[in-house]
Scaffold this motif. Structure first.
Motif, PDB file in Angstrom:
ATOM      1  N   SER A 111     -25.960 -14.706  60.348  1.00 35.33           N
ATOM      2  CA  SER A 111     -25.562 -15.570  61.459  1.00 35.33           C
ATOM      3  C   SER A 111     -24.118 -15.324  61.900  1.00 35.33           C
ATOM      4  O   SER A 111     -23.758 -15.649  63.034  1.00 35.33           O
ATOM      5  CB  SER A 111     -25.734 -17.042  61.059  1.00 35.33           C
ATOM      6  N   GLU A 134     -33.418 -15.793  57.718  1.00 33.70           N
ATOM      7  CA  GLU A 134     -32.388 -15.724  56.684  1.00 33.70           C
ATOM      8  C   GLU A 134     -32.830 -16.377  55.385  1.00 33.70           C
ATOM      9  O   GLU A 134     -32.590 -15.844  54.295  1.00 33.70           O
ATOM     10  CB  GLU A 134     -31.103 -16.389  57.190  1.00 33.70           C
ATOM     11  N   ASP A 135     -33.479 -17.555  55.479  1.00 32.77           N
ATOM     12  CA  ASP A 135     -33.851 -18.259  54.257  1.00 32.77           C
ATOM     13  C   ASP A 135     -34.961 -17.543  53.491  1.00 32.77           C
ATOM     14  O   ASP A 135     -35.084 -17.718  52.276  1.00 32.77           O
ATOM     15  CB  ASP A 135     -34.286 -19.691  54.590  1.00 32.77           C
ATOM     16  N   SER A 190     -27.613 -13.450  54.780  1.00 28.37           N
ATOM     17  CA  SER A 190     -27.121 -14.189  55.939  1.00 28.37           C
ATOM     18  C   SER A 190     -26.542 -13.220  56.965  1.00 28.37           C
ATOM     19  O   SER A 190     -25.723 -12.362  56.638  1.00 28.37           O
ATOM     20  CB  SER A 190     -26.049 -15.197  55.514  1.00 28.37           C
TER      21      SER A 190
END
Length: 321
Positions: free
Chosen positions: A282, A274-275, A280
């Protein structure tokens, strides 16, 4: 145009592109990329609200990363069929069979339908194959065979179910056209670990970690089918695709496999986080996607079925004919 107006125009274009989920510099994004991803009950609840939210996120990522097809694990659908999703760029197709599925972008969906919508479904609902005769820019008439798999969870009580899954997978692979590029991907719930003796053609030099009991069964099946684990042939510092919710330990249990003869048509394979991506996911799934890029200048072309095979003069001399 003055410098101030040029800067405002660039900022306006940037806002429009980002609002549509597209990359600001699309030429730098990889093209013709295939992904495998566990999306956690994508079709549960008769394709309810959760499906639409996940598909919107998936379309945004696909447009920004150049994804052409997504091999979905843990689909959670009932039966088998085809579902249409109207998103950016056209009609996206979700071809599903029980717990697995394949999401095709509008271009791939059009080529699959033109080719007769060829698919092979496993009776246990854990594997699905679609055959796509590709055409257009970047393909040049190749045939692509995509196989989506969702393996049983690790445990001694699921050995019989895992054996049935491998038998169904072998049957499906036998039905695929030989002169095509095979890609097998999904959540196998198995860690293959380090490379052993006699496994140089199956596991690459970047394989590391421990091998679980389910991973040993998976490697034995892959050796028998002459398949390669693509992640082990690409150097990457972290290849964990799933993290345990209690211990938060990483486990590489999602894999992409291909035949040894098809590896030259594929580029780098990597796990996305994700980073690094800037998106995102999650809230929708606890797995990370694995993507493989088709090699630049992919020129695999299947000859006609009835074309005569004429040996060249040099080949005749070598064979002594």
């Amino acid at each position: 145009m003055p410098q101030g107006q040029r800067s405002r125009a660039f900022a306006r274009k940037r806002r429009v592109l980002l609002s549509h989920g597209r990359s600001l510099f699309p030429r730098k994004s990889p093209k013709n990329t295939i992904v495998t991803w566990n999306l956690r009950r994508l079709g549960q609840g008769n394709w309810g609200d959760g499906f639409w939210l996940k598909m919107r996120m998936l379309v945004r990522l696909a447009l920004s990363r150049g994804w052409r097809a997504i091999l979905v694990s843990d689909c959670g659908a009932e039966g088998k069929g085809v579902f249409e999703f109207k998103g950016l760029g056209g009609i996206w197709l979700v071809v599903f069979n029980g717990r697995c599925g394949v999401v095709l972008d509008p271009g791939m969906a059009k080529m699959w339908r033109r080719g007769g919508e060829k698919r092979h479904d496993a009776p246990d609902g854990r594997s699905l194959a679609v055959v796509i005769p590709c055409a257009g820019r970047g393909f040049r008439g190749q045939v692509l065979s995509l196989v989506s798999v969702y393996g049983p969870v690790s445990g001694a009580g699921f050995d019989q179910e895992r054996r049935v899954m491998f038998d169904c997978l072998s049957t499906i692979l036998g039905l695929l056209p030989f002169r095509s590029v095979w890609l097998v991907g999904g959540d196998f719930n198995a860690e293959v670990g380090q490379r052993g003796v006699g496994e140089e053609a199956t596991l690459g030099c970047h394989a590391h970690g421990r091998r679980t009991r389910t991973g040993r069964q998976l490697v034995e099946w892959a050796v028998g089918e002459d398949l390669r684990f693509l992640l082990t042939f690409t150097r990457q510092r972290c290849r964990d695709t799933w993290y345990h919710p209690k211990s938060w330990s990483g486990h590489p249990i999602d894999h992409l496999l291909c035949r040894s003869r098809d590896h030259r048509f594929l580029g780098a394979t990597r796990v996305l986080f994700e980073d690094k991506v800037g998106e995102s996911w999650s809230a929708y799934t606890d797995h990370n996607p694995v993507e493989v890029r088709l090699a630049k200048g992919w020129v695999y072309r299947a000859p006609p079925a009835n074309s005569p095979q004429v040996a060249s003069a040099q080949l005749v001399v070598i064979k002594g004919l």
